[in-house]
Structures are given as C-alpha cells and as structure tokens.
Design an enzyme around this catalytic site. Structure first.
Site, PDB file in Angstrom:
ATOM      1  CB  SER A  48      -8.449  -3.344   6.570  1.00 26.52           C
ATOM      2  OG  SER A  48      -8.464  -3.261   5.564  1.00 26.52           O
ATOM      3  CE  LYS A  71      -4.379  -1.614   0.320  1.00 27.28           C
ATOM      4  NZ  LYS A  71      -5.645  -1.295  -0.869  1.00 27.28           N
TER       5      LYS A  71
END
Length: 329
Positions: free
Chosen positions: A80, A54
């Site tokens: 999340s 990410k």
C-alpha cells in the site's frame, strides 16, 4: 505454540540491520498523559528510515536474500506504499534490483519515494487479488524473490526489533498498542515482548470493519472471501484480513481484545500528535494515539504505562484528511 521465530532471530535481525536504520526515540507528553490518565510512551517510527517501521523488516528480509543468494536477480513486492518504500530502500542498500506493485490511488508521496530509491513502480487495480497477481507475474518474468509485506518470518523478525528497542528504552511497560494491517509488525512485537517482558500485553489497533477481535477470540479466520480492502482514511492499514502466517502468531501472543477506531477518531489522533507532540504521523498512527488517549481507560483500566507505536509519518500534505477540497469556481 512455538513461534517460527523468537528472540534469537530478532536479535540477529537487529545486528544485521542496525547500521541501516534509526534507533528511534521514545516521545512523551504530559498533556497526553493527563488526557489518558496514565503514562504514554510513543515509539516514533514515523522518524524511521523511509518514514515508517517497514524499513526494519524489509532490510532484514532483503539482506538475508542477498546473503543466501549472492547472485539474486532482485526482489519484488506488493504494497500500500510504506513497505514498497522500505523494500526499495533496502534493495538499494543491498545493491539489488527491485520492483514494487501498488494499487491505483496510492498516495503520491509514497509513489515518489519508491521511485526515488530506484525501484520500478507498477500500478494495479485496487484489490488484494490484483496486487498478488501482478506481483506474481513480475516474479515469474524476472526471477526476483517475492518479499511479502507481512507474511514473511524474516520481515516479522525485523519488525520485532521495534519492541527490542522500546523495552530497553522503557523496560516496565504494562501494554503496547500496535496499529495492524496484515499483522507483521504486531506479530513481531508480540513475540519479542513475550520473551523480554511476559507480563506486558500487546494490543492490536484496527480500523472499523476489520473484525479482528472475533477472529482472535475464536481463533478462527471468520472473514468473508475474497479478501478486500477496507474503506478507511488510513491507507496503511486497509487490509481487512491478517496473513495466513501472522494469524496463528497473533492468536497465541497478542491480546484478543482489539481497539477498533473509526476514521474521525484516527484524524483526532493525528491532530493530537501534531498539536501536542509536534509529530507528523499518518492516520494509522493516529489510530494508536486515539486508542491510547481515549480508549485504554475503558478497555484495560488496570494498565498504567503504555507503549504506543507511531508506525509511520508518510503524509501527503496536499490531501490532509481534515482539509475539505476546494470546489469553488
């Protein structure tokens, strides 16, 4: 279909972010090759900055926000956990304030990391709607730019740099297996692979209940609404529906065949990675490992050289999925 971004945007993203990320290694294992009956190449994004892939997409999107808006009041997202860590890291690198909304029950290791990077951590109810609404409220109150975890073309282009590296490191792959949640990484990898090595096929690896294959086969969003989280040990890929922006890209550039992996299989994949390659990986990565080792021969037996994305390694060691809690008194 022409994707809203292509190899040009992916290469530009790489130039923009390369000083702030790791060029992650490709790991091989003779034992796992033997079990799979083919050559496997594990792209170790668990060793990436912030512990997951990410960081790539977050850095690209945040640096572009700073470039386009030098007086930006900051950024905000919902996550999340892994995208939240990455956005907090990217914002720190760019010198921007950051807020991250996470659902209650997010692993402690991810929450601690978000705060370590200096972001404001906000908890919400564990539903997709609550995540979006809370994030939107913060954006309205602060003026901060929303950096969506996957439905953002700059994020997708950043994730595409995984394939840019992988296909330079191993240029003759037949297939790449990618764990999927909202589809940002899979979209970025699929578009980049299409331009760099068109014969290489990109397959999504999903948790049980996602039902992505029937949607890709019919090119229709067949999921029930409202959107929901799946009950899976893989907290990084709990989102059932892929994004509105990622779905048409996946329909065009990813394979319609999807590897569906249950929790027990993910745990086996985690153990295989830990025991055979000495790699600490999350359950989402375990799904890709299991698919590569146990499933490829049945689903696509013609592929010989397979790239496998180890998407993250942010494991809460106090709650390993194969360790039963001690309830003795």
């Amino acid at each position: 279909m022409t994707a809203p971004f292509g190899i040009k945007e992916v290469r530009e993203a790489y130039m923009r972010i390369q000083s702030w990320i790791h060029r992650t290694p490709v790991i091989t294992s003779a034992t796992l090759d033997e079990l799979a009956g083919r050559k496997l190449f594990f792209k170790a994004e668990n060793l990436q900055k912030t512990g997951s892939f990410k960081a790539r997409g977050a850095c690209n999107a945040v640096f572009l926000e700073k470039q386009h808006n030098p007086n930006s009041p900051g950024v905000v997202t919902h996550s999340s956990g892994n995208h939240g860590q990455a956005l907090a890291y990217a914002a720190k690198c760019a010198g921007l304030p950051c807020s991250v909304v996470v659902p209650q029950g997010t692993p402690r290791v991810k929450c601690d990391a978000i705060q370590h990077y200096g972001a404001d951590l906000v908890f919400c109810q564990p539903t997709p709607a609550a995540r979006r609404e809370t994030c939107g409220q913060i954006a309205a109150q602060t003026g901060r730019a929303v950096i969506h975890p996957y439905d953002n073309y700059s994020v997708m282009a950043g994730q595409g740099t995984i394939a840019l590296e992988l296909l330079e490191q191993v240029p003759d792959l037949d297939a790449i297996l990618v764990p999927i949640s909202g589809g940002g990484m899979t979209s970025g990898i699929a578009v980049t692979t299409h331009h760099m090595q068109p014969k290489c096929r990109v397959f999504a690896v999903e948790p049980f209940g996602k039902q992505l294959q029937q949607c890709l086969e019919k090119k229709q969003r067949l999921w029930p609404n409202p959107p929901q989280f799946l009950n899976t040990v893989a907290d990084a890929i709990r989102t059932q529906q892929v994004g509105d922006l990622t779905f048409p890209i996946l329909c065009e550039f990813a394979e319609p065949n999807v590897f569906t992996i249950c929790d027990d299989q993910m745990v086996e994949g985690m153990k295989l990675a830990w025991e055979r390659s000495k790699m600490v990986v999350e359950a989402a990565s375990g799904a890709a490992v299991y698919a590569a080792v146990r499933c490829v021969a049945n689903v696509v037996p013609d592929v010989e050289r397979v790239g496998v994305i180890l998407c993250g390694g942010n494991v809460d060691l106090d709650t390993l999925p194969w360790v039963k809690p001690d309830v003795s008194y």
